[in-house]
Design a protein around this motif. Structure first.
Motif, PDB file in Angstrom:
ATOM      1  N   ASN A   1       7.732   9.162  12.477  1.00  0.00           N
ATOM      2  CA  ASN A   1       9.029   8.580  12.844  1.00  0.00           C
ATOM      3  C   ASN A   1      10.142   9.578  12.531  1.00  0.00           C
ATOM      4  OD1 ASN A   1      11.100   6.854  13.559  1.00  0.00           O
ATOM      5  ND2 ASN A   1      10.179   5.085  12.552  1.00  0.00           N
ATOM      6  N   ILE A   2      10.201  10.627  13.372  1.00  0.00           N
ATOM      7  CA  ILE A   2      11.125  11.729  13.152  1.00  0.00           C
ATOM      8  C   ILE A   2      12.573  11.249  13.187  1.00  0.00           C
ATOM      9  CG2 ILE A   2      11.907  13.955  14.052  1.00  0.00           C
ATOM     10  CD1 ILE A   2       9.009  14.247  15.230  1.00  0.00           C
ATOM     11  N   GLY A   3      12.885  10.360  14.113  1.00  0.00           N
ATOM     12  CA  GLY A   3      14.254   9.870  14.242  1.00  0.00           C
ATOM     13  C   GLY A   3      14.749   9.181  12.987  1.00  0.00           C
TER      14      GLY A   3
ATOM     15  N   PRO B   1      14.383   1.831  32.699  1.00  0.00           N
ATOM     16  CA  PRO B   1      14.744   3.129  32.131  1.00  0.00           C
ATOM     17  C   PRO B   1      15.246   3.086  30.686  1.00  0.00           C
ATOM     18  CG  PRO B   1      16.434   2.383  33.654  1.00  0.00           C
ATOM     19  CD  PRO B   1      15.311   1.389  33.748  1.00  0.00           C
ATOM     20  N   ALA B   2      15.613   1.919  30.186  1.00  0.00           N
ATOM     21  CA  ALA B   2      16.105   1.817  28.811  1.00  0.00           C
ATOM     22  C   ALA B   2      14.986   2.121  27.819  1.00  0.00           C
ATOM     23  CB  ALA B   2      16.657   0.417  28.551  1.00  0.00           C
ATOM     24  N   ARG B   3      15.381   2.509  26.614  1.00  0.00           N
ATOM     25  CA  ARG B   3      14.402   2.748  25.551  1.00  0.00           C
ATOM     26  C   ARG B   3      13.628   1.466  25.271  1.00  0.00           C
ATOM     27  NH1 ARG B   3      16.815   5.254  20.223  1.00  0.00           N
ATOM     28  NH2 ARG B   3      14.588   5.544  19.864  1.00  0.00           N
ATOM     29  N   ALA B   4      12.335   1.616  25.001  1.00  0.00           N
ATOM     30  CA  ALA B   4      11.486   0.448  24.730  1.00  0.00           C
ATOM     31  C   ALA B   4      12.025  -0.357  23.551  1.00  0.00           C
ATOM     32  CB  ALA B   4      10.056   0.902  24.460  1.00  0.00           C
TER      33      ALA B   4
ATOM     34  N   GLY C   1      19.808  10.408  14.964  1.00  0.00           N
ATOM     35  CA  GLY C   1      18.762   9.638  14.307  1.00  0.00           C
ATOM     36  C   GLY C   1      18.749   8.186  14.727  1.00  0.00           C
ATOM     37  N   ARG C   2      19.869   7.728  15.313  1.00  0.00           N
ATOM     38  CA  ARG C   2      19.983   6.336  15.729  1.00  0.00           C
ATOM     39  C   ARG C   2      19.805   6.138  17.240  1.00  0.00           C
ATOM     40  NH1 ARG C   2      22.897   6.688  10.988  1.00  0.00           N
ATOM     41  NH2 ARG C   2      23.059   4.745   9.787  1.00  0.00           N
ATOM     42  N   VAL C   3      20.319   7.052  18.051  1.00  0.00           N
ATOM     43  CA  VAL C   3      20.355   6.768  19.489  1.00  0.00           C
ATOM     44  C   VAL C   3      19.531   7.718  20.348  1.00  0.00           C
ATOM     45  CG1 VAL C   3      22.645   5.751  19.231  1.00  0.00           C
ATOM     46  CG2 VAL C   3      22.452   8.144  19.961  1.00  0.00           C
ATOM     47  N   CYS C   4      18.932   8.742  19.769  1.00  0.00           N
ATOM     48  CA  CYS C   4      18.106   9.662  20.562  1.00  0.00           C
ATOM     49  C   CYS C   4      16.845   8.953  21.081  1.00  0.00           C
ATOM     50  CB  CYS C   4      17.646  10.832  19.699  1.00  0.00           C
ATOM     51  SG  CYS C   4      18.472  12.354  20.057  1.00  0.00           S
ATOM     52  N   PRO C   5      16.418   9.272  22.305  1.00  0.00           N
ATOM     53  CA  PRO C   5      15.131   8.739  22.791  1.00  0.00           C
ATOM     54  C   PRO C   5      13.973   9.581  22.265  1.00  0.00           C
ATOM     55  CG  PRO C   5      16.177  10.023  24.515  1.00  0.00           C
ATOM     56  CD  PRO C   5      17.139  10.025  23.345  1.00  0.00           C
TER      57      PRO C   5
ATOM     58  N   PRO D   1      27.378   0.191  21.312  1.00  0.00           N
ATOM     59  CA  PRO D   1      27.852  -0.895  20.443  1.00  0.00           C
ATOM     60  C   PRO D   1      27.698  -0.610  18.951  1.00  0.00           C
ATOM     61  CG  PRO D   1      26.471  -1.752  22.213  1.00  0.00           C
ATOM     62  CD  PRO D   1      26.325  -0.261  22.233  1.00  0.00           C
ATOM     63  N   GLU D   2      28.535  -1.285  18.194  1.00  0.00           N
ATOM     64  CA  GLU D   2      28.539  -1.174  16.736  1.00  0.00           C
ATOM     65  C   GLU D   2      27.169  -1.478  16.143  1.00  0.00           C
ATOM     66  OE1 GLU D   2      30.746  -0.606  13.064  1.00  0.00           O
ATOM     67  OE2 GLU D   2      31.224  -0.183  15.158  1.00  0.00           O
ATOM     68  N   PHE D   3      26.421  -2.428  16.731  1.00  0.00           N
ATOM     69  CA  PHE D   3      25.144  -2.811  16.138  1.00  0.00           C
ATOM     70  C   PHE D   3      24.066  -1.757  16.338  1.00  0.00           C
ATOM     71  CE2 PHE D   3      25.535  -5.053  20.266  1.00  0.00           C
ATOM     72  CZ  PHE D   3      24.455  -4.538  20.957  1.00  0.00           C
ATOM     73  N   ARG D   4      24.344  -0.762  17.173  1.00  0.00           N
ATOM     74  CA  ARG D   4      23.437   0.379  17.310  1.00  0.00           C
ATOM     75  C   ARG D   4      23.980   1.625  16.635  1.00  0.00           C
ATOM     76  NH1 ARG D   4      21.018   3.069  21.665  1.00  0.00           N
ATOM     77  NH2 ARG D   4      22.591   2.558  23.244  1.00  0.00           N
TER      78      ARG D   4
END
Length: 464
Positions: free
Chosen positions: A110-112, A316-319, A87-91, A181-184
């Motif tokens: 906002n499924i995530g 390539p990173a998530r927007a 729920g936090r890091v999936c694209p 990272p912890e903040f993500r």
């Protein structure tokens, strides 16, 4: 139906760049219910095939709308062992949400964030579902405790297997603890909680065990009685550019930098873990790992910049990660490519010679190939360089296990249908097979291999 999503509350940029607390606060119960109402409950939902682990998304959202959060957590749990992580890091924007019908005329559901809310609610309220089949007495070894290994282990434990994970580092979690990272992705309240649920399913975890050194694949089978093996050892071997000055003091891989900051907790004043960077840090690359490194450097007091050879469109990173990085003051040097790292008389970085790039024809990946602009050399002032160019699998397991075949990139070759390697009964998945990829794709591979192992052993073993 509301076309716009329920907004997600976040720390303000000027505050969060000074701490390592999670950026996003997620939804509260009221916000989650409002967002869930936007789901159309399609008869033929496109979001489910868009999910690599095939969560029944409409069902869990409907259960949430009905006020039964426990049922929603159970629905997600039948497909995913790490919902609070995903729920936090999936694209999601490229997967489930990218396929959402609501997104055609408005913003997709906002499924995530709904998955995160359900998983967090369950943890905060002590709800755990540890249903599993009776033990069949068959031992399975899982090498690596990253997302692929944890998923494979959890699914096999639910099927009644006696599963042991062997982890090389001192803490379980793989890239979830050393790379993000912890903040993500908070470690104590999210990663460790998700792993604790797997332990309650009966999964055992042995840390500080380097398969290929401490033990071998052969010894696990011949001496310890494991009937099936899953290799989910990841891709922790960093890549470099091979340019002049790359061996200078102040040049490091993103893997090393993030491992020191995350697993070794260098960001905390009560941990005596050295992490060396200067006042101006250049991160080469623009994937999620590069954004993580740049944002970490900013939080540790450096002026942080990204150096990337393509344009913003090709990042390539998530927007979301790019947006957060820019908000936090990370400088984007796009269409820029390093040519040489400048080194002072003491062997330390003092700058980087770069060239301007322009985009030509598309390459094999479908992205336009960057072409150097003649005579465009210039110097970027920096005293540290972090290389974030991707990773490849560590060759240790393949080199110490006779019969396991790899491709020219060092990735383990498998049967794409079930994850089996070139040795019958030994399976593999995740970054060890694909090279560096996303958490959810590693989970999908672990899930496929778990059922491949189950199918293989159903044919060869007598279950108790």
């Amino acid at each position: 139906m509301k076309r716009n999503r329920v907004p997600v509350r976040e720390q303000r940029p000027e505050e969060r760049v000074r701490n390592f607390k999670e950026v996003s606060f997620g939804y509260n119960h009221e916000e989650a219910l409002l967002e869930a109402e936007r789901c159309l409950q399609c008869r033929n939902p496109r979001c489910v095939p868009g999910c690599p682990v095939a969560i029944d998304i409409p069902k869990f959202i409907q259960e949430l709308k009905n006020g039964d959060v426990k049922a929603a957590r159970d629905t997600i749990g039948r497909a995913s062992n790490l919902p609070a992580v995903c729920g936090r890091v999936c694209p999601q924007e490229e997967q489930c949400e990218g396929s959402c019908i609501v997104g055609i005329k408005g913003e997709p559901v906002n499924i995530g964030k709904l998955e995160r809310f359900v998983a967090d609610w369950a943890m905060e309220n002590g709800y755990k579902n540890t249903d599993k089949l009776p033990s069949n007495g068959i031992k399975i070894a899982v090498v690596g405790s990253g997302p692929a290994g944890l998923t494979c282990a959890g699914d096999l434990a639910k099927l009644g297997y006696d599963v042991t994970i062997f982890e090389a580092l001192h803490e379980a979690g793989g890239v979830l603890v050393y790379g993000i990272p912890e903040f993500r992705l908070p470690k104590e309240t999210v990663v460790k909680e998700e792993i604790s649920l797997l332990k309650e399913l009966g999964v055992k975890i042995e840390t500080n065990v380097i398969v290929g050194r401490t033990v071998t694949i052969e010894s696990l089978i011949e001496d310890e009685g494991f009937k099936g093996i899953f290799i989910g050892s990841g891709a922790g071997l960093p890549m470099f550019m091979g340019i002049k000055g790359e061996n200078a003091n102040g040049v490091m891989s993103a893997n090393e930098y993030l491992t020191r900051a995350n697993l070794m907790k260098a960001f905390r004043s009560d941990y005596d873990t050295p992490i060396s960077h200067g006042k101006r840090v250049a991160v080469v690359g623009a994937g999620n790992v590069a954004m993580d490194a740049a944002r970490t450097a900013a939080r540790l007091g450096a002026e942080s910049l990204i150096v990337y050879r393509r344009s913003e469109k090709e990042i390539p990173a998530r927007a979301e990660e790019v947006h957060h990085a820019i908000e936090e003051g990370v400088i984007m040097n796009l269409l820029t490519n390093p040519k040489e790292i400048l080194v002072d008389e003491n062997g330390f970085v003092k700058g980087m010679i770069c060239v301007r790039m322009e985009l030509g024809e598309a390459d094999a990946s479908g992205r336009r190939k960057p072409v150097e602009v003649t005579g465009s050399e210039f110097v970027i002032d920096c005293d540290s360089v972090i290389m974030s160019l991707g990773t490849s699998p560590n060759p240790l397991i393949a080199s110490t296990t006779k019969g396991i075949e790899t491709n020219r990139r060092g990735c383990i070759i498998i049967n794409e249908d079930n994850g089996e390697t070139t040795i019958p009964g030994i399976f593999a998945g995740g970054d060890a097979v694909t090279g560096s990829a996303t958490v959810i794709l590693a989970m999908s591979a672990g899930k496929k291999a778990a059922f491949g192992i189950h199918e293989h052993l159903s044919e060869t073993e007598s279950f108790q």
